[in-house]
Motif scaffolding. Sequence first.
Motif, PDB file in Angstrom:
ATOM      1  N   ARG A  32       0.874  -1.342  -0.076  1.00  0.00           N
ATOM      2  CA  ARG A  32      -0.147   0.009  -0.132  1.00  0.00           C
ATOM      3  C   ARG A  32       1.026   1.297   0.082  1.00  0.00           C
ATOM      4  O   ARG A  32       0.511   2.285  -0.957  1.00  0.00           O
ATOM      5  N   GLU A  33       1.810   1.359   0.987  1.00  0.00           N
ATOM      6  CA  GLU A  33       2.619   2.409   1.045  1.00  0.00           C
ATOM      7  C   GLU A  33       3.431   2.858  -0.462  1.00  0.00           C
ATOM      8  O   GLU A  33       3.569   3.865  -0.537  1.00  0.00           O
ATOM      9  N   LEU A  34       3.834   1.647  -1.053  1.00  0.00           N
ATOM     10  CA  LEU A  34       4.635   2.140  -2.345  1.00  0.00           C
ATOM     11  C   LEU A  34       3.705   1.949  -3.360  1.00  0.00           C
ATOM     12  O   LEU A  34       4.384   2.103  -4.562  1.00  0.00           O
ATOM     13  N   ALA A  35       2.458   1.792  -3.209  1.00  0.00           N
ATOM     14  CA  ALA A  35       1.592   1.714  -4.296  1.00  0.00           C
ATOM     15  C   ALA A  35       2.113   0.767  -5.391  1.00  0.00           C
ATOM     16  O   ALA A  35       1.702   0.841  -6.557  1.00  0.00           O
ATOM     17  N   LEU A  36       2.590  -0.400  -4.985  1.00  0.00           N
ATOM     18  CA  LEU A  36       2.832  -1.517  -5.914  1.00  0.00           C
ATOM     19  C   LEU A  36       1.837  -2.205  -6.566  1.00  0.00           C
ATOM     20  O   LEU A  36       1.843  -2.610  -7.656  1.00  0.00           O
ATOM     21  N   GLY A  37       0.671  -2.273  -5.848  1.00  0.00           N
ATOM     22  CA  GLY A  37      -0.683  -3.068  -6.182  1.00  0.00           C
ATOM     23  C   GLY A  37      -1.189  -2.318  -7.333  1.00  0.00           C
ATOM     24  O   GLY A  37      -1.514  -2.728  -8.507  1.00  0.00           O
ATOM     25  N   GLU A  38      -1.244  -1.097  -7.253  1.00  0.00           N
ATOM     26  CA  GLU A  38      -1.803   0.022  -8.222  1.00  0.00           C
ATOM     27  C   GLU A  38      -0.866  -0.142  -9.517  1.00  0.00           C
ATOM     28  O   GLU A  38      -1.476  -0.099 -10.755  1.00  0.00           O
ATOM     29  N   GLU A  39       0.345  -0.113  -9.291  1.00  0.00           N
ATOM     30  CA  GLU A  39       1.218  -0.066 -10.483  1.00  0.00           C
ATOM     31  C   GLU A  39       1.021  -1.493 -11.285  1.00  0.00           C
ATOM     32  O   GLU A  39       1.019  -1.414 -12.416  1.00  0.00           O
ATOM     33  N   ALA A  40       1.032  -2.547 -10.585  1.00  0.00           N
ATOM     34  CA  ALA A  40       1.074  -3.725 -11.225  1.00  0.00           C
ATOM     35  C   ALA A  40      -0.383  -3.776 -12.120  1.00  0.00           C
ATOM     36  O   ALA A  40      -0.320  -4.478 -13.169  1.00  0.00           O
ATOM     37  N   GLU A  41      -1.435  -3.284 -11.487  1.00  0.00           N
ATOM     38  CA  GLU A  41      -2.585  -3.175 -12.294  1.00  0.00           C
ATOM     39  C   GLU A  41      -2.505  -2.196 -13.475  1.00  0.00           C
ATOM     40  O   GLU A  41      -3.050  -2.757 -14.522  1.00  0.00           O
ATOM     41  N   ARG A  42      -2.040  -1.040 -13.301  1.00  0.00           N
ATOM     42  CA  ARG A  42      -2.086  -0.240 -14.102  1.00  0.00           C
ATOM     43  C   ARG A  42      -1.449  -0.517 -15.577  1.00  0.00           C
ATOM     44  O   ARG A  42      -1.290  -0.279 -16.568  1.00  0.00           O
ATOM     45  N   ARG A  43       0.100  -1.342 -15.400  1.00  0.00           N
ATOM     46  CA  ARG A  43       0.877  -1.723 -16.400  1.00  0.00           C
ATOM     47  C   ARG A  43       0.546  -3.060 -16.737  1.00  0.00           C
ATOM     48  O   ARG A  43       1.380  -3.713 -17.774  1.00  0.00           O
ATOM     49  N   ASP A  44      -0.902  -3.845 -16.163  1.00  0.00           N
ATOM     50  CA  ASP A  44      -0.873  -5.057 -16.636  1.00  0.00           C
ATOM     51  C   ASP A  44       0.229  -6.146 -16.444  1.00  0.00           C
ATOM     52  O   ASP A  44       0.572  -7.046 -17.216  1.00  0.00           O
ATOM     53  N   LEU A  45       0.693  -6.057 -15.266  1.00  0.00           N
ATOM     54  CA  LEU A  45       1.688  -7.017 -14.884  1.00  0.00           C
ATOM     55  C   LEU A  45       1.174  -8.441 -14.393  1.00  0.00           C
ATOM     56  O   LEU A  45       2.018  -9.122 -14.124  1.00  0.00           O
ATOM     57  N   GLY A  46       0.051  -8.161 -13.824  1.00  0.00           N
ATOM     58  CA  GLY A  46      -0.525  -9.460 -13.148  1.00  0.00           C
ATOM     59  C   GLY A  46      -0.798  -9.006 -11.961  1.00  0.00           C
ATOM     60  O   GLY A  46      -1.359  -7.797 -11.721  1.00  0.00           O
ATOM     61  N   ARG A  47      -0.782  -9.958 -10.913  1.00  0.00           N
ATOM     62  CA  ARG A  47      -1.280  -9.503  -9.225  1.00  0.00           C
ATOM     63  C   ARG A  47      -0.232 -10.051  -8.403  1.00  0.00           C
ATOM     64  O   ARG A  47       0.147 -11.209  -8.497  1.00  0.00           O
ATOM     65  N   ILE A  48      -0.147  -9.227  -7.548  1.00  0.00           N
ATOM     66  CA  ILE A  48       0.764  -9.642  -6.563  1.00  0.00           C
ATOM     67  C   ILE A  48      -0.141 -10.430  -5.367  1.00  0.00           C
ATOM     68  O   ILE A  48      -1.258 -10.308  -4.946  1.00  0.00           O
ATOM     69  N   GLN A  49       0.663 -11.541  -5.075  1.00  0.00           N
ATOM     70  CA  GLN A  49       0.057 -12.689  -4.163  1.00  0.00           C
ATOM     71  C   GLN A  49       0.759 -12.760  -2.854  1.00  0.00           C
ATOM     72  O   GLN A  49       2.075 -12.913  -2.858  1.00  0.00           O
ATOM     73  N   VAL A  50       0.239 -12.208  -1.871  1.00  0.00           N
ATOM     74  CA  VAL A  50       1.012 -12.494  -0.426  1.00  0.00           C
ATOM     75  C   VAL A  50       0.399 -13.741   0.245  1.00  0.00           C
ATOM     76  O   VAL A  50      -0.942 -13.823   0.311  1.00  0.00           O
TER      77      VAL A  50
END
Length: 377
Positions: free
Chosen positions: A180-198
């Motif tokens: 959340r703090e680094l906005a990694l999920g939003e970037e993954a979604e915006r760039r169509d990179l897939g989804r981060i799985q924790v």
Amino acid sequence: MRRGSIAAIAALCWSAALPAAEPAPGQVTVVLKFVKRSSAAAATLRFDPASCRVCTPVTTPLYNADNPRETVIALAVPRRRTLELRFTGPRDAIRRVLLENGDLAFRQDRDAIVVDLPPLTQNVITAAEVATHIVEPGMVLRFEHADPARRAGAYATGRFPETERLAANALEFAQREVIRELALGEEAERRDLGRIQVMGFDTNAPHNHVDTPPHIHMHLRWPRNAGTQIGHFYLGPDGLLTHNLAGVSGVPDTERRFNRGDTFTSVGPDGKGLYFHRITSEGWLEIGRPAGRSCLIRPVGDGGFQAGAIVQCAGAPARRLTVKDDIAKGMLTVATDDLVETFRYDPDNGEMSSPTMPPPATPSNYVSNEVADLPPS
């Protein structure tokens, strides 16, 4: 270990990853969970082959189970057929029958239970899992509920990994805080990179997922899973991280070991690094962007992560996280400083019962199309 070797392999395997195995022609594997009315119920069920003469029991290790909570039965059944399957056993001993994380209709018939099975087009094998999924932009957190009554596989006997599981609980939500703090999920979604799985680790070995030794994950699952680099961040009995074993999904002989101090960078399908992990010399965890901000996750107190975690991101105040999982009540409580989140779930399968989104606005309401401000990277 040379930095970036996993990234190089991942960048090449977008089209080279092995396809998933296809079910045997004409048959699929189904796993059914029969939830007992009480932990004392001797509800040992057996499939009645007379109810489906072309159905056969699956004997793959750990696909079947019987414990105080449930009986799990795996069968090979004909593909795309509507079936009524009969299981013999004590009358009124079962209160639910689950397929995946949903209920199937069933009825009592003298000394048996008859289950209505829908037509299946593929293997359906995850009914024995007990995990809650928290979905956010570009990421999903899979929280596994470690129930000693369900222990199986490598955790069936001996010391139950309670310390490691408590540490994984804190680390999973600490990673969510960093995402959340680094906005990694939003970037993954915006760039169509897939989804981060924790993720953490199962202790009941569902469908032979032995998941040992104890560990956590935070991997970027590429579209179609091809090229996904999966790291296993292992936990010691002291609740601290020891090392990371990482490889590319579907590509054999790509696993590499990252010791304390080594950097493991997760790359997207575009070949660019999205974030890195580094286990520190103390067994703590650093996560950051390859050329940007980073966050340090350290334990609360002087021991391991079983007591909680402190997340310190560059340019932001430290945050203290503690996690409590009440399996009997089906209630997961996450405290971030003074903010307390409560996630209620079904103890039989982990399915979230707390609301996950607000009701829709009325048609006359104005809906903004503006993109929310994202934290600086």
